[in-house]
Design a protein around this motif. Structure first.
Motif, mmCIF file in Angstrom:
data_model
loop_
_atom_site.group_PDB
_atom_site.id
_atom_site.type_symbol
_atom_site.label_atom_id
_atom_site.label_comp_id
_atom_site.label_asym_id
_atom_site.label_seq_id
_atom_site.Cartn_x
_atom_site.Cartn_y
_atom_site.Cartn_z
ATOM 1 N N VAL A 1 -3.066 4.584 5.383
ATOM 2 C CA VAL A 1 -3.982 3.473 5.118
ATOM 3 C C VAL A 1 -3.337 2.151 5.538
ATOM 4 N N GLU B 1 0.862 -1.194 0.000
ATOM 5 C CA GLU B 1 0.000 0.000 0.000
ATOM 6 C C GLU B 1 0.891 1.235 0.000
ATOM 7 N N ASN C 1 -9.219 7.161 -0.746
ATOM 8 C CA ASN C 1 -7.967 7.065 -0.001
ATOM 9 C C ASN C 1 -7.880 8.165 1.050
ATOM 10 N N THR D 1 -10.206 7.221 3.841
ATOM 11 C CA THR D 1 -9.656 6.138 4.668
ATOM 12 C C THR D 1 -8.625 6.692 5.654
ATOM 13 N N LYS E 1 -12.354 0.695 -0.097
ATOM 14 C CA LYS E 1 -11.975 1.819 0.767
ATOM 15 C C LYS E 1 -13.116 2.811 0.764
ATOM 16 N N PRO E 2 -13.400 3.525 1.792
ATOM 17 C CA PRO E 2 -12.757 3.365 3.105
ATOM 18 C C PRO E 2 -13.348 2.161 3.840
ATOM 19 N N PHE E 3 -12.557 1.557 4.737
ATOM 20 C CA PHE E 3 -13.020 0.368 5.444
ATOM 21 C C PHE E 3 -12.918 0.581 6.951
ATOM 22 N N ASP F 1 -3.138 -3.124 -2.546
ATOM 23 C CA ASP F 1 -3.867 -1.959 -3.086
ATOM 24 C C ASP F 1 -3.788 -2.046 -4.600
ATOM 25 N N VAL G 1 -7.383 -4.498 -1.406
ATOM 26 C CA VAL G 1 -7.925 -3.363 -0.648
ATOM 27 C C VAL G 1 -7.873 -2.186 -1.615
ATOM 28 N N SER G 2 -9.042 -1.726 -2.072
ATOM 29 C CA SER G 2 -9.004 -0.719 -3.126
ATOM 30 C C SER G 2 -10.206 0.195 -3.087
ATOM 31 N N ALA G 3 -9.984 1.381 -3.615
ATOM 32 C CA ALA G 3 -11.087 2.337 -3.741
ATOM 33 C C ALA G 3 -11.947 1.987 -4.950
#
Lengths: 232, 564
Positions: free
Chosen positions: A12, A7, B390, B393, A101-103, A55, A80-82
């Protein structure tokens, strides 16, 4: 559990590590965070990991090539991605989980359940990435008849009889394969609709006879479950 | 203008105004120079007179007589005789003078010109069945030598029909005239509203010229004039014909943006001039002028059609129809085919202009859509998941671990989004606002990457216009494509003036562990599109690796300053 986080957003990455430790601290042996691809590959070359959190938008590159390489590995891959619009694509290539994301912590609990083998992936893989010589082949899951354990690896046996070695263990493969696949034996995953009939041999050895005529041993404890499934 | 009559008969029939009664053109007459009152008598022996066609009268100005026999069926009344001639005359029917035009004179001084056309009523008492003698005494002292075929026709027949003939023919001409005037007005107004549309002005002038030509042509039939003014009208008709003939290819030349078009116009003008200088009557001159204009218009439209210019083929069809009509009618083109054919041509021309303006409108709409797309793209970049999610987050993490930082990041993010929304729709913004936007973005990214991003732009003129988010996008690219970590990262923007060019040099350190990536993707595409849209004048954008930095050079023309 040995975890690698890839990442480029340090905050993050820190969040991911903190929440994972908070939820499964005693199961986690090690967490390594890499900010770029090169250092991640270096780490994978010299250390075993059980799961890579990836990511998908690493330094602006399209992460899907990278993802293909990742899912061919022995470890589980969690994206793990937007870009949640690419989740289905990621599942089809064989990731265990896709965290948008967001998590928050709740979402990661589900991921941990999948990692522990309590749950299968939300969507099954459509292809399996298999490391070939200098390249990665994508084998359609539809072509796989059964999977046989080979040490810590697995051998995919295709309908045409071809065998391909996959780096993942049977357990890890089962976690991403569709529900049609069933664990019938310590060393076998079997596609249920390939089974023509079940036979009992002397010494209560059970086997499943496939359309191809091959016989696959069935574990005594798993025979009942299999029979129940076959009889619908 | 021979055989105009035939045309008017045709037009009269076409106009379908009531019953067309029997009217008969006289073709052959007996002619004799000289003057004798007895020549009007029915029984006079004219066997030794010259036999000639009506439209080939003797080449004289002095008095001469014309005689012919007219056979009548029973019930021919009311009977009339129409005479169309550039001459003063007395008309005799069976020896009785039934009318005159002006005063026939034996000398120029003694002659009084009368109306060029007139219809004379034959008394019913003289219109019985059988053979009758029509005799005309004519003089034409005030006819210029250049007017040759000066007797245009004589017709015998139903009186009301004869009276209505010319008016009927003119009716159609007047309808056309009104149409052309309206089209001229319409395009004139369109041109006045948007002065850049030269073709509209030319079409307006062309239509006015055609309307004037119609007016000159139909003046004779609608208003009439004494015969001595005939040359004036001929000159007006020929002059207007030349103007129309010259304007028509000109409209196409301008409309289809033919290269070196003014040279072509010069050549055409020369050819038209030569056609006018040619020997022969006014009909011949007009015909030659059309033979210059229509083939060249055909060539121009064919050229344009081959190059796929919008609407060119419509113009081509219109011109081709006109040219076919010219081929088919020859000398009678002006009298018979010109206005209908020209109507078709004009329809083609207007349709092609319409197509062209539709295309222009489409292009304009595409340009507008492009501007909207760029704006959307700019906003999307910041509402797109990668940037926003991002950031969110990271903010979540700070909320749980360091709320004060979380609040500062949210403030920075709000600043950046607000500025973006403010500038995204502008074609150009002052550099000062662009730099403020850049710094807001660097703040957000600094928090996220835990790096201190500095932008050094001391030498930059804050009032210089620049399309929004250009520098911002270049910085974004640098941050996306480089794994900047730890400490301070310094970006430098320098401005140099060289004459009418402003050169911006943006230097961003390379910190990519892999090979230097080339950010000539998405981001630069946006920058180029924005520059293309908003910067009038030449600009260049180039990037290259120089040492341990990625250097982007942007050359813009110096534009008038904008206040921040």
């Amino acid at each position: 559990m040995r975890i690698l986080i890839v990442e480029d957003e340090p905050v993050v990455a820190r969040r991911l590590e903190r929440l994972l430790r908070q939820e499964a601290g005693d199961e986690i042996a090690q967490v390594t965070a890499c900010r770029d691809l090169a250092s991640a590959q270096a780490h994978l070359a010299e250390a075993d990991v059980d799961v890579v959190f990836l990511d998908l938008n690493l330094n602006g590159r399209d992460g899907f090539d990278l993802l293909t390489a990742s899912v061919a590995g022995a470890f589980h891959t969690v994206v793990v991605s937007a870009h949640t619009d690419r989740a289905l694509q990621a599942f089809e290539i064989g990731v265990l989980d896709f965290v948008g994301k967001p998590f928050g912590v709740d979402r990661l609990r589900t991921t941990l359940e999948r990692l522990r083998g309590v749950r299968r992936a939300e969507h099954a893989a459509a292809v399996l990435a298999v490391r070939g010589v200098g390249r990665i082949d994508l084998i359609p899951v539809a072509d796989v008849a059964y999977v046989e354990a080979a040490g810590s690896y697995a051998e995919l046996v295709l309908r045409d009889g071809t065998r391909r070695v996959h780096d993942k263990s049977l357990d890890r493969l089962l976690a991403v394969l569709p529900p049609a696949f069933e664990r019938v034996h310590r060393s076998f995953l079997l596609r249920i609709d390939e089974v023509v009939r079940l036979t009992v041999r002397a010494g209560s050895r059970y086997t499943a006879v496939l359309a191809s005529g091959e016989e696959i041993p069935v574990g005594r404890t798993r025979y009942k479950t299999l029979k129940a499934r076959l009889l619908g | 203008m021979p055989l105009r009559l035939a045309a008017f008969v045709v037009l009269a029939l076409l106009s379908g105004a009531g019953r067309a009664q029997e009217v008969t053109p006289i073709h052959e007459v007996r002619v004799r120079l000289g003057d004798d009152a007895r020549w009007a008598r029915p029984g006079w022996d004219d066997a030794d007179w010259l036999v000639r066609s009506v439209s080939a009268p003797p080449d004289t100005q002095a008095v001469f007589w014309v005689r012919t026999q007219v056979a009548l069926d029973p019930g021919a009344a009311p009977l009339g005789i129409a005479v169309y001639a550039v001459a003063a005359r007395e008309v005799y029917w069976d020896g009785v003078r039934i009318g005159q035009s002006g005063q026939v004179g034996t000398t120029r001084a003694g002659e009084v010109p009368g109306p060029i056309d007139a219809v004379y009523a034959v008394p019913d008492s003289l219109a019985g069945s059988g053979t009758h003698t029509l005799a005309l005494r004519m003089s034409t002292f005030r006819r210029p030598a250049s007017v040759r075929g000066y007797v245009h026709g004589m017709t015998v027949g139903d009186l009301p029909t004869l009276a209505a003939l010319s008016a009927r023919g003119s009716l159609l001409a007047l309808v056309f005239l009104g149409g052309f005037v309206l089209v001229a007005l319409y395009y004139g107004v369109l041109w006045a509203v948007d002065r850049r549309r030269t073709p509209y002005l030319l079409v307006a002038v062309l239509c006015l010229a055609v309307a004037a030509l119609l007016a000159a042509e139909s003046w004779r039939w609608v208003v009439g004039y004494t015969y001595d003014l005939h040359l004036l009208r001929l000159l007006a008709v020929t002059g207007l014909t030349s103007i129309v003939a010259l304007l028509l290819p000109m409209v196409f030349l301008v409309q289809f943006q033919v290269p070196r078009r003014w040279r072509v116009v010069g050549l055409l003008a020369l050819a038209v001039g030569l056609a006018l200088l040619s020997p022969g009557g006014y009909d011949t001159k007009a015909l030659l002028v059309f033979w210059v204009a229509l083939p060249s218009a055909l060539g121009i439209t064919a050229w344009a059609a081959r190059r796929r210019r919008p609407g060119a083929w419509l113009g081509l069809v219109g011109v081709a129809v006109c040219l076919l009509a010219l081929l088919a009618t020859g000398y009678r083109f002006m009298d018979t085919a010109f206005f209908p054919a020209f109507g078709v041509l004009l329809a083609g021309l207007l349709a092609s202009l319409g197509l062209q303006s539709r295309d222009e409108r489409r292009r304009y709409e595409v340009a507008r859509a492009e501007a909207a797309r760029l704006e959307a793209e700019l906003l999307k970049t910041h509402l797109q998941p990668h940037f926003l999610m991002n950031t969110l987050t990271s903010v979540m993490e700070w909320i749980e671990t360091d709320p004060a930082t979380g609040v500062r990041v949210l403030e920075a993010l709000a600043d950046e989004l607000r500025m973006l929304a403010d500038v995204s729709g502008e074609p150009l913004i002052p550099m000062a606002r662009e730099l403020a936007l850049c710094r807001a973005h660097l703040d957000v990214m600094g928090f996220r990457r835990e790096v201190r991003f500095d932008l050094d732009a001391d030498s930059v003129d804050g009032t210089a216009p620049i399309p929004p988010a250009v520098i911002h996008t270049l910085l974004e690219n640098a941050i996306t494509h480089n794994a900047y970590a730890d400490g301070t990262v310094r970006f430098r923007l320098r401005e140099d003036r060289a004459g009418t060019t402003r050169r911006y040099t943006l230097t961003t350190p390379l910190a990519d562990l892999d090979a230097p990536s080339r950010p000539e993707r998405g981001g630069l595409g946006y920058v180029r599109a924005r520059l293309a849209e908003s910067v009038s004048g030449p600009w260049t954008l180039a990037s290259a690796v120089e040492g341990d930095a990625w250097v982007t050079r942007l050359d813009l023309p110096v534009l008038p300053p904008l206040s921040a």
